[in-house]
Design a protein around this motif. Structure first.
Motif, PDB file in Angstrom:
ATOM      1  N   GLY A  56       0.755  -1.121   0.030  1.00  0.00           N
ATOM      2  CA  GLY A  56      -0.040  -0.063  -0.019  1.00  0.00           C
ATOM      3  C   GLY A  56       0.820   1.377  -0.171  1.00  0.00           C
ATOM      4  N   SER A  57       2.113   1.146  -0.348  1.00  0.00           N
ATOM      5  CA  SER A  57       2.939   2.345  -0.444  1.00  0.00           C
ATOM      6  C   SER A  57       2.282   3.503  -1.176  1.00  0.00           C
ATOM      7  N   GLU A  58       1.846   3.435  -2.324  1.00  0.00           N
ATOM      8  CA  GLU A  58       1.504   4.412  -3.173  1.00  0.00           C
ATOM      9  C   GLU A  58       0.285   5.194  -2.510  1.00  0.00           C
ATOM     10  N   LEU A  59      -0.659   4.376  -2.230  1.00  0.00           N
ATOM     11  CA  LEU A  59      -1.827   4.822  -1.601  1.00  0.00           C
ATOM     12  C   LEU A  59      -1.615   5.464  -0.011  1.00  0.00           C
ATOM     13  N   LYS A  60      -0.618   4.984   0.798  1.00  0.00           N
ATOM     14  CA  LYS A  60      -0.499   5.753   1.788  1.00  0.00           C
ATOM     15  C   LYS A  60       0.129   7.101   1.637  1.00  0.00           C
ATOM     16  N   THR A  61       0.756   7.472   0.642  1.00  0.00           N
ATOM     17  CA  THR A  61       1.154   8.887   0.212  1.00  0.00           C
ATOM     18  C   THR A  61      -0.082   9.622  -0.372  1.00  0.00           C
ATOM     19  N   GLY A  62      -1.031   8.901  -1.075  1.00  0.00           N
ATOM     20  CA  GLY A  62      -2.167   9.769  -1.397  1.00  0.00           C
ATOM     21  C   GLY A  62      -2.016   9.757  -2.840  1.00  0.00           C
ATOM     22  N   LEU A  63      -1.024   9.592  -3.509  1.00  0.00           N
ATOM     23  CA  LEU A  63      -0.779   9.781  -4.923  1.00  0.00           C
ATOM     24  C   LEU A  63      -1.746   9.104  -5.918  1.00  0.00           C
ATOM     25  N   GLN A 110       7.410  12.839  -3.459  1.00  0.00           N
ATOM     26  CA  GLN A 110       8.842  11.942  -3.708  1.00  0.00           C
ATOM     27  C   GLN A 110       8.072  10.636  -4.407  1.00  0.00           C
ATOM     28  N   ALA A 111       7.024  10.321  -4.068  1.00  0.00           N
ATOM     29  CA  ALA A 111       6.242   9.191  -4.872  1.00  0.00           C
ATOM     30  C   ALA A 111       5.928   9.663  -6.291  1.00  0.00           C
ATOM     31  N   ALA A 112       5.678  10.998  -6.414  1.00  0.00           N
ATOM     32  CA  ALA A 112       5.265  11.346  -7.856  1.00  0.00           C
ATOM     33  C   ALA A 112       6.716  11.421  -8.576  1.00  0.00           C
ATOM     34  N   ARG A 113       7.794  11.635  -7.981  1.00  0.00           N
ATOM     35  CA  ARG A 113       9.104  11.722  -8.975  1.00  0.00           C
ATOM     36  C   ARG A 113       9.406   9.921  -9.029  1.00  0.00           C
ATOM     37  N   TYR A 115       7.401   7.704  -9.364  1.00  0.00           N
ATOM     38  CA  TYR A 115       6.478   7.132 -10.493  1.00  0.00           C
ATOM     39  C   TYR A 115       6.815   7.690 -11.888  1.00  0.00           C
ATOM     40  N   PHE A 116       7.391   8.658 -12.004  1.00  0.00           N
ATOM     41  CA  PHE A 116       7.988   9.246 -12.985  1.00  0.00           C
ATOM     42  C   PHE A 116       9.273   8.288 -13.702  1.00  0.00           C
ATOM     43  N   GLU A 117      10.069   8.022 -12.712  1.00  0.00           N
ATOM     44  CA  GLU A 117      11.307   7.631 -12.965  1.00  0.00           C
ATOM     45  C   GLU A 117      10.818   6.353 -13.456  1.00  0.00           C
ATOM     46  N   ASP A 118       9.940   5.475 -12.745  1.00  0.00           N
ATOM     47  CA  ASP A 118       9.343   4.077 -13.161  1.00  0.00           C
ATOM     48  C   ASP A 118       8.810   4.199 -14.760  1.00  0.00           C
ATOM     49  N   MET A 119       8.008   5.150 -14.926  1.00  0.00           N
ATOM     50  CA  MET A 119       7.553   5.196 -16.232  1.00  0.00           C
ATOM     51  C   MET A 119       8.392   5.700 -17.498  1.00  0.00           C
ATOM     52  N   ASN A 120       9.236   6.435 -17.022  1.00  0.00           N
ATOM     53  CA  ASN A 120      10.108   7.035 -18.053  1.00  0.00           C
ATOM     54  C   ASN A 120      11.273   5.731 -18.270  1.00  0.00           C
ATOM     55  N   GLU A 121      11.585   5.057 -17.308  1.00  0.00           N
ATOM     56  CA  GLU A 121      12.398   4.035 -17.851  1.00  0.00           C
ATOM     57  C   GLU A 121      11.688   2.936 -18.652  1.00  0.00           C
ATOM     58  N   LYS A 122      10.411   2.895 -18.586  1.00  0.00           N
ATOM     59  CA  LYS A 122       9.795   1.914 -19.320  1.00  0.00           C
ATOM     60  C   LYS A 122       9.483   2.331 -20.766  1.00  0.00           C
ATOM     61  N   TYR A 123       8.994   3.684 -20.754  1.00  0.00           N
ATOM     62  CA  TYR A 123       8.373   4.128 -21.996  1.00  0.00           C
ATOM     63  C   TYR A 123       8.994   5.208 -22.625  1.00  0.00           C
ATOM     64  N   GLY A 124       9.701   6.000 -21.802  1.00  0.00           N
ATOM     65  CA  GLY A 124      10.354   7.307 -22.193  1.00  0.00           C
ATOM     66  C   GLY A 124       9.410   8.262 -22.152  1.00  0.00           C
ATOM     67  N   VAL A 125       9.037   9.054 -21.244  1.00  0.00           N
ATOM     68  CA  VAL A 125       7.914  10.057 -20.952  1.00  0.00           C
ATOM     69  C   VAL A 125       8.388  11.491 -21.475  1.00  0.00           C
ATOM     70  N   LEU A 133      -3.026  20.316  -6.660  1.00  0.00           N
ATOM     71  CA  LEU A 133      -2.093  19.530  -6.079  1.00  0.00           C
ATOM     72  C   LEU A 133      -1.225  18.691  -7.245  1.00  0.00           C
ATOM     73  N   GLY A 134      -2.089  18.249  -7.956  1.00  0.00           N
ATOM     74  CA  GLY A 134      -1.413  17.678  -9.481  1.00  0.00           C
ATOM     75  C   GLY A 134      -0.504  18.464  -9.933  1.00  0.00           C
ATOM     76  N   GLY A 135      -0.735  19.493  -9.964  1.00  0.00           N
ATOM     77  CA  GLY A 135       0.405  20.882 -10.546  1.00  0.00           C
ATOM     78  C   GLY A 135       1.558  20.616  -9.794  1.00  0.00           C
ATOM     79  N   ALA A 136       1.525  20.784  -8.617  1.00  0.00           N
ATOM     80  CA  ALA A 136       2.707  20.596  -7.674  1.00  0.00           C
ATOM     81  C   ALA A 136       3.448  19.298  -7.956  1.00  0.00           C
ATOM     82  N   LEU A 137       2.750  18.167  -8.111  1.00  0.00           N
ATOM     83  CA  LEU A 137       3.499  17.063  -8.313  1.00  0.00           C
ATOM     84  C   LEU A 137       4.130  16.927  -9.640  1.00  0.00           C
ATOM     85  N   ALA A 138       3.246  17.572 -10.735  1.00  0.00           N
ATOM     86  CA  ALA A 138       4.132  17.794 -12.034  1.00  0.00           C
ATOM     87  C   ALA A 138       5.300  18.642 -12.065  1.00  0.00           C
ATOM     88  N   ASN A 139       5.087  19.835 -11.471  1.00  0.00           N
ATOM     89  CA  ASN A 139       6.308  20.644 -11.238  1.00  0.00           C
ATOM     90  C   ASN A 139       7.310  20.220 -10.333  1.00  0.00           C
TER      91      ASN A 139
END
Length: 706
Positions: A56-63, A110-113, A115-125, A133-139
């Motif tokens: 439940g690590s992602e859900l614990k952060t609320g991401l 931290q969870a947002a970053r 997640y980006f690293e994970d997706m970027n490694e798989k697909y190249g984001v 709040l999603g804007g702060a995560l993107a920023n």
């Protein structure tokens, strides 16, 4: 010869408007893996949704986030979701929002970053986006990974220290909605340094927070991207319509490059050729003319409201007069004696007549008393003394005063009647300008000109689009002939007719010099006139009436005292028993007459006290009467709801015209400095269109919310 850069937009490429729609609308929808998301005519496939891991690590952060792929271009984008109050883990979002105010790096960022690293490694984001709040995560991703494009809509701030003053973060773009409460508050707290990259302000939403608070923040409403509008007015009534609010529609991008036009130095010259001219023609036909169509729609709705309010002037005036009568009559306190004071004062004058009748009754009984006192039995004269009794002069003085009071009541009635007929209509009027219904007439006159202008502008745009299309179709033909055809009239060039250039210059409205503050200014002037008229008439009249009523009370008290005293004889010796019966008979008659005389006098005194209390109540409540009347004057001038609807429509129209002017500045820039005479001719027409857009924008803005 200017430097020319070939940069025609790739129609399938993910644009910043696409990212804004993904952030503000689709981020809050519920999608499953492999779902297709439609954005501005493009298809995106959901590739990944944040996993619910066993611990439940992602859900614990609320991401909450998803990764989508532009099917045509192949680009991958991460869409971060904003605060979800209804979510089971919404408390984590709220906790993160609080932590953003500190210098602490919240777990969700931290969870947002991660997640980006994970997706970027798989697909190249290629890009990330988010709202609130999603804007702060993107920023935070944009700050730590400068190679990825980050686009936000009304973002929350980043924690203190994450945004470095010596970094420009060119990869990050923040769009602030004009009416968003969050970013307004953040700026009010001087927190602009907590946003990385560029900040651009867009005109989406409506300035009516009670109805559009949420959509002003997210940029969207409801659960369908194709129905992004807010209803204005009441269905079935004049002016009912919609204002379209989708945030991405308010991002102004270059017709040719697709790049937002807010960035200084981003207006690179394009190559003017058949492709670029056709792109301009298509954009005018499929986008610009439609947006100006909204302007036409909004102004038409506003005009409908003004025409309807204008037609209802007699009803508005009648209601204003009726309300004044109600308020004036109720200003005398809890008494019905002054009802009808504004329509002849028959009740009050009837009471005065009754008071005169009471004095006549009292006078009759007092004459009996006087006669009885004078004609006391001779046999009793040596055994008693009787006080002198005479009240006739007092009662006649009271009747004289009552006749004066009746005339003063007539004056009050005449004031109310004259005020209703003459003063109240002037509360709506501007006599200096000859306007009987000042605010409505001024708006009506303004919209007569604005209405003609918006129709002429739309017609000019349609004609300009046809010119551009014809030039594109015949771009390789005789350049000189085309220029001649545009500037001098229709010219057959192959199978295409080049329409005549339309350089019509609009006439500006001279009305509404104070904009929508016009109503408030007029209301304040009306209140000043109202106060002067009422104080000038009521204050001295009520003072005079009060004085007369006090005098009547004094006379009544003195008369009653004299009457009561008449019933008491003073014995100085006891009469013989034989005379007791004679005295008793005489004394009983006197006491009965005294009782009969006191009855009308007591009623008279009570009535006078009630009248005086009512007049004093009116005198004391003149300021309250004036203020109590203010809301009704405000509604009669132009009812508040309809006035706000007019302003809302004009605000929406003004916003679109502002955006269209920016777009045409780029069009003029791109068409200017060209050697081809046909393009130069189109440039001159585009300058004329731009000038008219700016003029109409200025006029429409005056009727917008200040």
């Amino acid at each position: 010869m200017p430097i020319i850069v070939q940069k025609v937009a790739e129609v399938n490429k993910t644009t910043e408007p696409d990212l804004v729609e993904l952030a503000g609308f689709h981020a809050y929808q519920h999608y499953d893996d492999a779902d297709i998301v439609k954005v501005n005519g493009k298809n995106y496939r959901v590739i990944d949704i944040i996993d619910i891991k066993e611990d439940g690590s992602e859900l614990k952060t609320g991401l909450n986030a998803m990764t989508v792929q532009n099917i045509k271009s192949g680009e991958f984008t991460i869409v971060y979701q904003g605060t979800q109050m209804k979510s089971e883990y919404g408390i984590q979002d709220m906790l993160t929002n609080v932590q953003l105010l500190s210098n602490y790096d919240p777990a969700q960022l931290q969870a947002a970053r991660d997640y980006f690293e994970d997706m970027n490694e798989k697909y190249g984001v290629q890009s990330v986006c988010g709202n609130s709040l999603g804007g702060a995560l993107a920023n935070t991703v944009g700050v730590h990974y400068p190679e990825v494009k980050a686009v936000t809509l009304n973002p929350a701030i980043l924690p203190e220290g994450q945004v470095k003053a010596d970094q420009n973060y060119a990869n990050v773009t923040n769009y602030f909605s004009k009416y968003d409460g969050l970013t307004r508050g953040e700026e009010a707290l001087n927190l602009n340094d907590r946003f990385p990259g560029n900040i651009y302000r867009i005109n989406n939403g409506i300035p009516h927070f009670s109805r559009a608070f949420g959509s002003n923040h997210t940029g969207y409403i409801g659960d369908s991207p194709d129905n992004q509008s807010i209803n204005v007015g009441i269905e079935g009534q004049p002016g009912y319509g919609k204002i379209y609010i989708a945030a991405d529609d308010h991002i102004v991008t270059s017709i040719w490059s697709g790049e937002p036009l807010y960035r200084s130095g981003s207006w690179e010259r394009i190559s003017i050729n058949q492709e670029s001219i056709t792109a301009l023609s298509d954009a005018l036909k499929n986008g610009v003319i439609g947006r100006i169509g909204y302007v036409v729609e909004y102004i038409n709705h506003a005009t409908e409201i003004v025409i309807d309010v204008k037609a209802r002037m007699p009803a508005r005036l009648n209601e204003l007069q009726r309300k004044f009568e109600d308020i004036l009559e109720n200003s005398f306190g809890n008494t019905s004696w002054f009802k009808g004071i504004t329509t002849g004062g028959y009740v009050t004058k009837g009471i005065i007549d009754h008071l005169i009748h009471l004095l006549s009754q009292a006078e009759t009984y007092c004459l009996y008393i006087e006669k009885t006192v004078k004609n006391r039995p001779d046999k009793l004269l040596e055994y008693m003394t009787i006080r002198t009794f005479h009240v006739g002069d007092q009662l006649r003085e009271a009747q004289k005063i009552l006749r004066n009071v009746k005339m003063e009541i007539d004056d009050l009635v005449n004031f109310a009647d004259k005020f209703t007929r003459e003063v109240i209509p002037r509360l709506l009027a501007d006599e200096a300008r000859g306007l009987a219904d000042a605010v409505v007439d001024e708006l009506y006159n303004h919209f007569q000109i604005v209405g003609q202008n918006k129709d002429q502008l739309l017609a000019q745009l349609v004609k300009f689009q046809k010119q551009v299309q014809a030039v594109g179709d015949q771009f390789q033909s005789a350049d000189q002939s085309l220029a001649q055809g545009i500037n001098q009239g229709s010219l057959q060039s192959g199978s295409v007719t080049i329409p005549t250039a339309d350089h019509t210059q609009l006439k500006s409205s001279s009305d509404l010099p104070y904009g929508m503050n016009t109503k408030e200014r007029h209301l304040n002037g009306s209140m000043t006139r109202l106060s002067a008229s009422i104080n000038r008439a009521i204050t001295p009249l009520s003072t005079l009436l009060t004085g007369h009523l006090w005098a009547l009370e004094t006379i009544t008290e003195a008369t009653s005292a004299t009457v009561k005293a008449a019933s008491y004889g003073v014995w100085y010796s006891s009469p013989p028993a034989i005379l007791i019966g004679l005295f008793t008979d005489w004394d009983d008659r006197l006491r009965l007459q005294v009782k009969q005389a006191l009855k009308p006098l007591d009623e008279f005194a009570n009535t006078i006290e009630g009248l005086r209390t009512g007049i004093n109540h009116l005198k004391a409540n003149v300021p309250a009467l004036i203020q109590q009347y203010k809301p009704f004057i405000d509604q009669a001038i132009f009812d508040s709801n309809n006035y706000s609807y007019v302003a809302l429509y004009n605000t929406a129209a003004s916003d679109i015209l502002d955006e269209t002017a920016l777009l045409f500045q780029d069009i003029v820039y791109q068409l200017s400095g060209q050697e081809a005479k046909s393009i130069t001719a189109l440039c001159e027409t585009s300058r004329s269109v731009l000038k008219n857009i700016q003029l109409l924008h200025e006029d429409v803005s005056r009727a917008a919310i200040p």
